[in-house]
Write a protein that holds these residues in place. Structure first.
Motif, PDB file in Angstrom:
ATOM      1  N   LYS A 197     -29.963 -45.958  -1.072  1.00  0.00           N
ATOM      2  CA  LYS A 197     -28.698 -46.265  -0.405  1.00  0.00           C
ATOM      3  C   LYS A 197     -28.702 -47.581   0.348  1.00  0.00           C
ATOM      4  O   LYS A 197     -27.651 -48.089   0.712  1.00  0.00           O
ATOM      5  N   GLN A 198     -29.879 -48.126   0.605  1.00  0.00           N
ATOM      6  CA  GLN A 198     -29.908 -49.374   1.348  1.00  0.00           C
ATOM      7  C   GLN A 198     -31.164 -50.168   1.007  1.00  0.00           C
ATOM      8  O   GLN A 198     -32.123 -49.624   0.457  1.00  0.00           O
ATOM      9  N   ILE A 199     -31.130 -51.442   1.349  1.00  0.00           N
ATOM     10  CA  ILE A 199     -32.262 -52.320   1.060  1.00  0.00           C
ATOM     11  C   ILE A 199     -33.471 -51.943   1.894  1.00  0.00           C
ATOM     12  O   ILE A 199     -34.583 -51.909   1.421  1.00  0.00           O
ATOM     13  N   ASN A 200     -33.250 -51.666   3.167  1.00  0.00           N
ATOM     14  CA  ASN A 200     -34.379 -51.308   4.025  1.00  0.00           C
ATOM     15  C   ASN A 200     -33.918 -50.292   5.058  1.00  0.00           C
ATOM     16  O   ASN A 200     -32.733 -50.018   5.205  1.00  0.00           O
ATOM     17  N   ASN A 201     -34.868 -49.728   5.771  1.00  0.00           N
ATOM     18  CA  ASN A 201     -34.541 -48.719   6.778  1.00  0.00           C
ATOM     19  C   ASN A 201     -34.543 -49.301   8.196  1.00  0.00           C
ATOM     20  O   ASN A 201     -34.694 -48.585   9.162  1.00  0.00           O
ATOM     21  N   GLY A 202     -34.417 -50.615   8.276  1.00  0.00           N
ATOM     22  CA  GLY A 202     -34.361 -51.252   9.591  1.00  0.00           C
ATOM     23  C   GLY A 202     -35.717 -51.717  10.094  1.00  0.00           C
ATOM     24  O   GLY A 202     -35.810 -52.463  11.049  1.00  0.00           O
ATOM     25  N   ARG A 203     -36.804 -51.278   9.424  1.00  0.00           N
ATOM     26  CA  ARG A 203     -38.140 -51.648   9.893  1.00  0.00           C
ATOM     27  C   ARG A 203     -38.574 -52.993   9.333  1.00  0.00           C
ATOM     28  O   ARG A 203     -39.095 -53.844  10.035  1.00  0.00           O
ATOM     29  N   VAL A 204     -38.369 -53.171   8.031  1.00  0.00           N
ATOM     30  CA  VAL A 204     -38.776 -54.415   7.374  1.00  0.00           C
ATOM     31  C   VAL A 204     -37.617 -54.924   6.532  1.00  0.00           C
ATOM     32  O   VAL A 204     -37.097 -54.190   5.703  1.00  0.00           O
ATOM     33  N   LYS A 205     -37.223 -56.160   6.718  1.00  0.00           N
ATOM     34  CA  LYS A 205     -36.110 -56.721   5.974  1.00  0.00           C
ATOM     35  C   LYS A 205     -36.555 -57.149   4.577  1.00  0.00           C
ATOM     36  O   LYS A 205     -37.689 -57.542   4.361  1.00  0.00           O
ATOM     37  N   GLY A 206     -35.596 -57.075   3.650  1.00  0.00           N
ATOM     38  CA  GLY A 206     -35.865 -57.547   2.302  1.00  0.00           C
ATOM     39  C   GLY A 206     -36.780 -56.661   1.483  1.00  0.00           C
ATOM     40  O   GLY A 206     -37.368 -57.110   0.499  1.00  0.00           O
ATOM     41  N   ARG A 207     -36.908 -55.378   1.875  1.00  0.00           N
ATOM     42  CA  ARG A 207     -37.780 -54.463   1.134  1.00  0.00           C
ATOM     43  C   ARG A 207     -37.041 -53.162   0.844  1.00  0.00           C
ATOM     44  O   ARG A 207     -36.139 -52.772   1.586  1.00  0.00           O
ATOM     45  N   LEU A 208     -37.443 -52.515  -0.235  1.00  0.00           N
ATOM     46  CA  LEU A 208     -36.981 -51.155  -0.502  1.00  0.00           C
ATOM     47  C   LEU A 208     -38.040 -50.206   0.034  1.00  0.00           C
ATOM     48  O   LEU A 208     -39.211 -50.319  -0.335  1.00  0.00           O
ATOM     49  N   GLU A 209     -37.643 -49.306   0.880  1.00  0.00           N
ATOM     50  CA  GLU A 209     -38.601 -48.356   1.445  1.00  0.00           C
ATOM     51  C   GLU A 209     -38.072 -46.947   1.233  1.00  0.00           C
ATOM     52  O   GLU A 209     -36.952 -46.625   1.643  1.00  0.00           O
ATOM     53  N   PHE A 210     -38.871 -46.123   0.573  1.00  0.00           N
ATOM     54  CA  PHE A 210     -38.436 -44.769   0.238  1.00  0.00           C
ATOM     55  C   PHE A 210     -39.645 -43.924  -0.127  1.00  0.00           C
ATOM     56  O   PHE A 210     -40.754 -44.437  -0.319  1.00  0.00           O
TER      57      PHE A 210
END
Length: 395
Positions: A197-210
Motif C-alpha cells: 500500500k505504500q513505498i515505506n512505513n515511515g522508517r526508511v524513505k525510498g524502500r519497500l518494507e513488508f
C-alpha cells in the motif's frame, strides 16, 4: 452400562489412545460411546483431523493456506468409497499402504514436489501429536519423501533483454511491465506486490518494507529508478499498484499475466477476419521466472550466495545473527540488485560497459535474427550505391 464403559476403556487402551487423554476427554469419549445419537459437540482430540486443524491454526496466513490445500486433498481422498471419512480418521489408520494409496490418488492431478508438500504437512502433524503423547504411530519411517529436480524456470540475460526490448502488442505492455517490476524487486511474490500500500512505513524513505505472506520474513528493498518508473505508471489509489482496483483478486490477475507473457512475440494475421497467430518468445514464461532469473543472473555475476539468499528472503546461517543483519544492514543486497539491473539493461559490470546495448551480442542473436524481431535500430537511409561501369582514368 459399567460393562460397556469398561469395554470402551479397554479399547482406548488397546488402540494407544488413552495415554494422551485427560479425564474430561475420557468422559466425553465414554458418553459418546454410550449415547452415539447424542454425540458431544466437542471434537475428539485424538483424531487426526482435530490435531491437523489445531496445528494449522497456529500458522501464519501463507502457511495456513498451504495447510488448507492439504486438508482439501485429504477430504477428496477420504470421500472415496471404502475410505475412512476424514472426520473419523485416527492416526493409526494412516498406514504405509494408506499413504501409497493417497499418493496414487494425488498423482492424477499433481506432480511429485507438490504432493511432497502435503506429506510434509501431514508428517509435521504426526510429529506434533507424538510430542504431545497422543500417538506413537509413525508411518513416515518407511514412506520416503524425495523431491524431483524441477525444470529450470529461468531465462538467460540475453533472453531477458529480448523480452524487455521487443515491441510487443499495446495491451501486453502493462503485463510485461509488471513482470519486469517483479524482477527489479528481486523476484517479489505476486500476492505481496499486489497487497503493498505504500513505498515505506515511515522508517526508511525510498524502500519497500513488508513481511512476506508465505514465510512472514521481513523485507526491506531499495526501489531502483527503473522500478520506480513502473510504480508511478501504474500507481493505485488505495494500493501501491492499481492491480486490485481492476481485478477481483491477485490470483485472477496472475493467471491473466502468465497467459499474456506466454504470447509475447511476433504476431501475424491471416484470413479475412485477421486471425492472430503468435510466435511466442517464451511459451512457458510465468511470474516464477522473475525470481529464478534474478537469482540465476546474480549467480552468473559471482554475487555471494548469502547475498542472493538475503535478496530472495531465504534463511541461512545463524538465525539470531541473520535477524540483526536483515534488520539493520541491506547495503550488500542493494548493491547486488543494482549490479544485476545494470548488467541486464545497460551491459555494464562495475560501471564498465562490457557489451554494447542494442547489438546482436547484447541479445545473443545474429544480426539477421535481431532484425527479424525488430531489436536493432535499422538505418533510415540506405548506404551509397556504387556506380556501374569502369572508373574514369585520371591524368
Amino acid at each position: 452400562m459399567k460393562s460397556k464403559v469398561d469395554a470402551h476403556i479397554v479399547w482406548l487402551t488397546k488402540e494407544g489412545m488413552l495415554k494422551g487423554m485427560s479425564a474430561i476427554d475420557i468422559r466425553e469419549s465414554v458418553l459418546t460411546e454410550l449415547n452415539p445419537e447424542k454425540k458431544q459437540a466437542k471434537e475428539d482430540k485424538t483424531l487426526f483431523l482435530y490435531r491437523f486443524d489445531k496445528y494449522a491454526a497456529r500458522m501464519n496466513d501463507g502457511s495456513k493456506r498451504i495447510y488448507d490445500h492439504t486438508r482439501k486433498r485429504l477430504e477428496a481422498f477420504t470421500a472415496i468409497e471404502g475410505q475412512i471419512p476424514l472426520d473419523k480418521l485416527k492416526f493409526e489408520d494412516i498406514t504405509l499402504d494408506w499413504l501409497k494409496a493417497f499418493d496414487t490418488f494425488m498423482a492424477e492431478t499433481a506432480g511429485k514436489n507438490t504432493r511432497n508438500i502435503h506429506y510434509r504437512n501431514m508428517r509435521t502433524v504426526f510429529n506434533d501429536a507424538i510430542d504431545d503423547g497422543v500417538t506413537t504411530h509413525y508411518p513416515f519411517r518407511r514412506f520416503k519423501i524425495k523431491s524431483e529436480v524441477t525444470p529450470d524456470r529461468s531465462i538467460t540475460v540475453e533472453e531477458l533483454r529480448r523480452l524487455i526490448f521487443f515491441e510487443c502488442e499495446e495491451h501486453a505492455v502493462k503485463y510485461r511491465d509488471y513482470f519486469l517490476l517483479m524482477f527489479y524487486l528481486m523476484g517479489i511474490n505476486n500476492i505481496d506486490l499486489c497487497n503493498l500500500k505504500q513505498i515505506n512505513n515511515g522508517r526508511v524513505k525510498g524502500r519497500l518494507e513488508f513481511n512476506r505472506t508465505k514465510t512472514n520474513h521481513f523485507f526491506s528493498m531499495k526501489i531502483e529508478p527503473e522500478a520506480m518508473a513502473i510504480i508511478k505508471k501504474y500507481r493505485g489509489d488505495d494500493y501501491l499498484l492499481n492491480v486490485l482496483e481492476h481485478w477481483s483478486s491477485h490470483e485472477f490477475f496472475r493467471r491473466k499475466l502468465n497467459k499474456t507473457l506466454q504470447k509475447i512475440g511476433p504476431v501475424t494475421k491471416s484470413g479475412r477476419g485477421g486471425k492472430k497467430e503468435y510466435e511466442p518468445l517464451f511459451p512457458k514464461l510465468t511470474t516464477y521466472y522473475a525470481r529464478h532469473t534474478w537469482a540465476s543472473i546474480a549467480a552468473d555475476l559471482e554475487i555471494a550466495d548469502g547475498t542472493i539468499s538475503d535478496g530472495l528472503g531465504h534463511e541461512h546461517g545463524n538465525k539470531v545473527t541473520r535477524g540483526y543483519i536483515h534488520k539493520y544492514s541491506h547495503k550488500n543486497v542493494d548493491a547486488a540488485n543494482r549490479k544485476v539491473i545494470d548488467w541486464v539493461l545497460y551491459g555494464k559490470i562495475d560501471g564498465e560497459v562490457v557489451v554494447e546495448p542494442g547489438t546482436p551480442k547484447f541479445f545473443g542473436l545474429t544480426k539477421k535474427e535481431c532484425e527479424k524481431l525488430g531489436l536493432l535500430k535499422i538505418p533510415t537511409t540506405e548506404p551509397e550505391k556504387k556506380k556501374r561501369g569502369r572508373p574514369k582514368k585520371t591524368a
